[in-house]
Scaffold this active site. Structure first.
Site, PDB file in Angstrom:
ATOM      1  N   LYS A 115      41.625 104.438 -17.821  1.00  0.00           N
ATOM      2  CA  LYS A 115      42.151 103.106 -17.534  1.00  0.00           C
ATOM      3  C   LYS A 115      41.287 102.021 -18.169  1.00  0.00           C
ATOM      4  CE  LYS A 115      45.034 103.582 -13.432  1.00  0.00           C
ATOM      5  NZ  LYS A 115      45.358 103.041 -12.112  1.00  0.00           N
ATOM      6  N   LYS A 197      55.584 114.333 -20.755  1.00  0.00           N
ATOM      7  CA  LYS A 197      56.038 114.133 -19.385  1.00  0.00           C
ATOM      8  C   LYS A 197      56.898 112.865 -19.304  1.00  0.00           C
ATOM      9  CE  LYS A 197      53.685 113.516 -15.252  1.00  0.00           C
ATOM     10  NZ  LYS A 197      52.481 113.419 -14.428  1.00  0.00           N
ATOM     11  N   LYS A 200      57.392 106.182 -16.909  1.00  0.00           N
ATOM     12  CA  LYS A 200      57.980 104.846 -16.983  1.00  0.00           C
ATOM     13  C   LYS A 200      57.160 103.941 -17.890  1.00  0.00           C
ATOM     14  CE  LYS A 200      55.461 104.164 -12.875  1.00  0.00           C
ATOM     15  NZ  LYS A 200      55.446 104.768 -11.588  1.00  0.00           N
TER      16      LYS A 200
END
Ligand code: TRP
Length: 332
Positions: A115, A197, A200
């Site tokens: 992140k 995978k 979104k």
């Protein structure tokens, strides 16, 4: 809360929309726990702000996700369902646990590394101590079991280390939680790049199905799903697109993938793709409709999340009181 039942806790971030992958891989299983466990589920809005959010969106998505949990079959009478920021004990315990978590441990978290690479302009303290807040979520409720995806295993492991360290100093304050990673199988892949995978965060909206997508959108996305030029309806590593469609159809209808291959053998993709689309539309329809109904009834939704927070806070307060006493805070 029944004393003889084990406790299960999971959290889900309101930072994006729920996909078919999230539903089949996680949410769909949650209601199955609520009879055998003290089941506690939280919409973790405090975790969400570790990356920048649009406030209006965050508010809307938090409510939508809360409604979706209920629409997916979680019963607010049986389970405890609440919004994280409504239960101040999470932030409070998180602070204490910060003081029992090592800088080195947090530096080793792969999600932090990923992140901070993805949000290089905003590597804030919250992003770094995110796993401590997650440990507080889990440990506040003396959770025995924590259903999470594989990517969260390391965070549950850290929660165990923190609990062990704290218990080592002060005695048995926290139950030792264990990660529950559901068997793969329901791993849903992207419709446009079936080697990846379903996510979104993909740039291509046609690659994922959202639980709230209207039927015509779902149908369009399935009709555009990437397949191959070979033509057969069976699973094979060389046919990731078709394999994914078979798995999705099997997952939403409850048939085995073998049975699906059998019943569609000899048919073409032109017929199979819309059939999968229709099955998904029908599987998601009751959830979407119930979510929409709940969102319209603001007063009832508000009552539900307030009651949820009250139930959660009663449990959380017990643990926090014990912790404060152990570390030497003057009782309130
Ligand atoms: N970090 C989890 C995720 O991104 C969400 C989460 C927050 C969670 N607190 C939790 C999951 C406690 C399980 C238990 O998926």
């Amino acid at each position: 809360m029944e004393q003889n039942k084990k406790t299960i806790f999971s959290g889900i971030q309101p930072s994006g929309k729920i996909t078919l992958g999230n539903y089949l891989g996680a949410l769909r299983n949650w209601p199955t726990f609520q009879d055998t466990y003290n089941a506690i589920y939280s919409v973790v809005d405090e975790h969400a702000i570790t990356v920048r959010q649009n406030p209006a969106e965050l508010r809307r998505q938090t409510l939508e996700l809360y409604a979706q949990l209920i629409a997916c079959g979680l019963d607010p009478e049986k389970s405890t369902i609440f919004i994280q920021s409504h239960v101040p004990q999470h932030a409070e315990l998180s602070w204490v646990l910060n003081c029992y978590t090592m800088f080195g441990e947090l530096s080793r978290m792969t999600q932090f590394k990923d992140k901070s690479a993805a949000h290089a302009d905003n590597i804030n303290g919250g992003l770094f101590t995110y796993p401590v807040l997650m440990a507080a979520d889990i440990l506040l409720y003396q959770a025995d079991l924590v259903p999470v995806g594989e990517d969260q295993r390391q965070h549950v492991e850290l929660a165990r280390n923190i609990a062990q360290r704290f218990n080592g100093v002060y005695g048995e304050v926290f139950a030792m939680p264990e990660a529950y990673i559901p068997p793969v199988g329901a791993r849903v892949m992207s419709l446009s790049e079936p080697e990846k995978k379903m996510s979104k965060s993909s740039e291509n909206e046609n690659s994922y199905i959202l639980v709230m997508d209207p039927p015509e959108v779902i149908m369009r996305k399935f009709k555009r799903a990437v397949t191959d030029s070979e033509g057969g309806i069976y699973r094979s590593p060389e046919k990731p697109g078709v394999s994914n469609l078979i798995e999705i159809y099997a997952a939403v209808t409850g048939e085995s993938p073998e049975k699906v291959e059998e019943s569609f053998s000899g048919q073409g993709y032109g017929a199979f793709k819309p059939t999968v689309g229709e099955a998904v539309v029908e599987a998601l329809r009751p959830i979407r409709e119930e979510t929409e109904r709940l969102l319209k009834d603001k007063a009832s939704l508000e009552t539900l999340y307030r009651q949820g927070a009250e139930k959660a806070a009663a449990m959380a307060a017990r643990t926090l009181r014990k912790v404060h006493k152990k570390v030497g805070f003057v009782s309130r």
